[in-house]
Motif scaffolding. Structure first.
Motif, mmCIF file in Angstrom:
data_model
loop_
_atom_site.group_PDB
_atom_site.id
_atom_site.type_symbol
_atom_site.label_atom_id
_atom_site.label_comp_id
_atom_site.label_asym_id
_atom_site.label_seq_id
_atom_site.Cartn_x
_atom_site.Cartn_y
_atom_site.Cartn_z
ATOM 1 N N ILE A 105 -68.427 -49.000 -42.097
ATOM 2 C CA ILE A 105 -69.500 -49.644 -41.328
ATOM 3 C C ILE A 105 -69.455 -51.158 -41.510
ATOM 4 O O ILE A 105 -69.595 -51.915 -40.545
ATOM 5 C CB ILE A 105 -70.868 -49.089 -41.754
ATOM 6 N N TYR B 238 -72.433 -33.109 -32.543
ATOM 7 C CA TYR B 238 -71.778 -34.416 -32.642
ATOM 8 C C TYR B 238 -70.323 -34.424 -32.142
ATOM 9 O O TYR B 238 -69.918 -35.376 -31.458
ATOM 10 C CB TYR B 238 -71.831 -34.941 -34.076
ATOM 11 N N GLN C 118 -66.849 -44.306 -33.009
ATOM 12 C CA GLN C 118 -66.480 -43.048 -32.349
ATOM 13 C C GLN C 118 -65.134 -43.134 -31.638
ATOM 14 O O GLN C 118 -64.425 -42.129 -31.531
ATOM 15 C CB GLN C 118 -67.566 -42.641 -31.338
ATOM 16 N N LYS D 74 -79.828 -44.162 -38.438
ATOM 17 C CA LYS D 74 -80.828 -44.624 -37.473
ATOM 18 C C LYS D 74 -81.899 -43.576 -37.176
ATOM 19 O O LYS D 74 -82.906 -43.893 -36.548
ATOM 20 C CB LYS D 74 -80.169 -45.060 -36.169
ATOM 21 N N LYS E 5 -72.114 -47.100 -34.108
ATOM 22 C CA LYS E 5 -71.738 -45.698 -33.938
ATOM 23 C C LYS E 5 -70.743 -45.530 -32.796
ATOM 24 O O LYS E 5 -69.710 -44.867 -32.948
ATOM 25 C CB LYS E 5 -72.983 -44.855 -33.660
ATOM 26 N N ASP F 101 -76.641 -48.181 -33.243
ATOM 27 C CA ASP F 101 -76.101 -47.381 -32.149
ATOM 28 C C ASP F 101 -74.773 -47.956 -31.663
ATOM 29 O O ASP F 101 -73.832 -47.212 -31.360
ATOM 30 C CB ASP F 101 -77.108 -47.326 -30.998
ATOM 31 N N GLY G 228 -68.298 -42.064 -37.061
ATOM 32 C CA GLY G 228 -69.514 -42.729 -36.603
ATOM 33 C C GLY G 228 -70.786 -41.966 -36.890
ATOM 34 O O GLY G 228 -71.877 -42.417 -36.515
ATOM 35 N N ILE G 229 -70.697 -40.819 -37.578
ATOM 36 C CA ILE G 229 -71.911 -40.030 -37.802
ATOM 37 C C ILE G 229 -72.813 -40.665 -38.854
ATOM 38 O O ILE G 229 -74.027 -40.449 -38.852
ATOM 39 C CB ILE G 229 -71.552 -38.577 -38.198
ATOM 40 N N THR G 230 -72.236 -41.466 -39.754
ATOM 41 C CA THR G 230 -73.071 -42.115 -40.788
ATOM 42 C C THR G 230 -74.092 -43.066 -40.180
ATOM 43 O O THR G 230 -75.293 -42.946 -40.461
ATOM 44 C CB THR G 230 -72.187 -42.838 -41.818
ATOM 45 N N PRO G 231 -73.676 -44.053 -39.348
ATOM 46 C CA PRO G 231 -74.702 -44.902 -38.722
ATOM 47 C C PRO G 231 -75.626 -44.112 -37.798
ATOM 48 O O PRO G 231 -76.782 -44.475 -37.609
ATOM 49 C CB PRO G 231 -73.888 -45.942 -37.941
ATOM 50 N N ASN G 232 -75.125 -43.010 -37.255
ATOM 51 C CA ASN G 232 -75.964 -42.176 -36.413
ATOM 52 C C ASN G 232 -77.113 -41.566 -37.222
ATOM 53 O O ASN G 232 -78.263 -41.542 -36.780
ATOM 54 C CB ASN G 232 -75.124 -41.062 -35.790
#
Length: 464
Positions: free
Chosen positions: A203, A374, A195, A440, A191, A188, A433-437
């Motif tokens: 990442i 998003y 963002q 998770k 992310k 998080d 930042g949508i990839t780590p979002n």
């Protein structure tokens, strides 16, 4: 005996025929099934002494004695045999539910009387009606927490409200959310960090910057306030949702709400709760982006932000946050219900979605809800981060300067920031930042579900 079953049939119609039309429609039957199944779950706990999810012969005899009922071992074997369909020599909740679902009573003594006087003919009648009705029956939704609490709250039956089970469900959900958010806090924070970037960053590169600046423990910055806001947000949303349901239903308090009505009530409840706790959302973002030593804690951060930026800073990004509730809650609810219904329609009449299927439905619906909302979440985060002194300003001036960057200079508006991101970073900039979002989502829902199950059992909630 015939009079007894006539009485039961009449009582079943009285309980399920809400509009008193003389017959039971699909919506009325569905409402009856949902409420009665939860009541049966409560009554099953009276028999399941060791809480292992099944009742054997010894538990059955012991439970009867505790209820003041005499039963010898031969009758107990016969009763167990009537319900034990898989030959396991014990009764599971599913077998108990299937046998008792059309027994129109909430009293354990009445249910046992129904059990004792059931015959093969009655069972054939029950099974025929069950197979017709179970095609449309729904399981209780799986509790999911992915760190963004914008979903539509669960409905509680009148029985759960009266017995106090509702607050146990909320507490179990709060515990599950706290554990889930803590376990996925590093993703998080990555992310949030990505963002607010105006340039592309991977990442792994982001992780190196964060670890170098603050060490391993810094990956949990902002998690404290993220966990603390669960309690007030859940309580406010629950209270607002119940009030919205009363307004929508009007005088017909027993009417089953449609998906659209649930969406309206849930979105309104989410808007009310988010409005009240939104300053905590801003604090979470600021704490996640802070430099080492910048704030001594949550209280110190709140005081410094108020002193240097004023009270309005605690509501930066409020508009895109409110707008994001609508697509997230609507898509999450609609996709989840659609996937669940399609699964039921494509399988045998007596097959209900397993917990793994419900988990997959929940993960998919949450992911799609986040995908559509998003860009609003990203703009919200950038507005929240305005005027913040952040980490990468120390390390890379091209990323986040010590104060406002070109992407969020001055008092940016939502529309202005949208245009600037698209112009300078392209459409892909709205999805930084949508990839780590997404990474998770699966661990978050898996952890929250498992913890919710164990917390529910510890709090005395019997899960089917």
């Amino acid at each position: 005996m015939a009079k007894m079953w006539q009485f039961i049939s009449k009582k079943f119609l009285q309980q399920s025929d809400k509009d008193q039309s003389g017959n039971v429609g699909f919506a009325e039957f569905l409402t009856y099934v949902r409420e009665h199944e939860k009541n049966l779950c409560l009554q099953f706990s009276h028999l399941d002494k060791n809480r292992d999810g099944k009742v054997d012969l010894e538990e059955l005899i012991s439970a009867f004695k505790d209820l003041g009922l005499d039963v010898d071992i031969d009758e107990a074997r016969k009763l167990l045999g009537r319900m034990d369909k898989d030959g396991s020599l014990n009764i599971s909740f599913n077998e108990w539910r299937d046998f008792m679902l059309l027994a129109p009573s909430t009293d354990i003594h009445d249910l046992i009387k129904f059990w004792r006087h059931s015959t093969a003919g009655v069972q054939s009648w029950l099974i025929s009606v069950m197979l017709l009705g179970r095609k449309y029956s729904m399981n209780k939704d799986v509790y999911l927490d992915i760190g963004e609490d914008m979903n539509v709250p669960d409905d509680f039956t009148q029985k759960e409200m009266q017995t106090g089970l509702w607050w146990r469900h909320l507490v179990a959900g709060g515990i599950a959310g706290a554990v889930s958010r803590t376990c996925t806090a590093p993703l998080d924070r990555v992310k949030v960090f990505l963002q607010v970037q105006t340039c592309r960053m991977g990442i792994s590169e982001c992780m190196k910057i964060l670890l170098k600046e603050g060490g391993f423990r810094s990956m949990w910055r902002g998690n404290g306030i993220n966990v603390l806001k669960i309690a007030p947000e859940t309580a406010l949303k629950f209270a607002a949702y119940e009030q919205m349901k009363r307004l929508i239903r009007g005088s017909d308090t027993t009417r089953q709400m449609t998906i659209a009505e649930r969406f309206y009530a849930g979105a309104a409840a989410g808007g009310i709760s988010q409005t009240i706790i939104y300053p905590m959302e801003v604090l979470k973002t600021r704490l996640a982006l802070r430099k080492t030593g910048q704030y001594a804690g949550i209280g110190d951060a709140a005081v410094k932000i108020f002193k240097h930026e004023g009270a309005r800073s605690f509501y930066r990004g409020y508009v895109p946050n409110m707008l994001g509730i609508l697509p997230y809650a609507g898509i999450d609810l609609a996709v989840y219900e659609t996937l669940k219904r399609r699964y039921i329609a494509s399988h045998d009449n007596n097959e209900q979605p397993s917990f793994l299927v419900l988990l997959a439905c929940g993960s998919t619906s949450s992911a799609l809800g986040q995908l559509c909302s998003y860009p609003l979440a990203l703009v919200r985060t950038r507005l929240q981060a305005q005027s913040a002194e952040t980490i990468s300003g120390q390390i890379r001036k091209t990323q986040i300067p010590m104060k406002s960057s070109d992407a969020h200079s001055g008092e940016e508006t939502m529309v202005g920031l949208f245009r600037k991101i698209v112009r300078q970073e392209g459409l892909t900039g709205l999805y930084r930042g949508i990839t780590p979002n997404f990474l998770k989502v699966l661990p978050a829902v898996s952890i929250s579900y498992v913890v919710y199950e164990y917390s529910s059992r510890a709090l005395g909630i019997k899960m089917s």
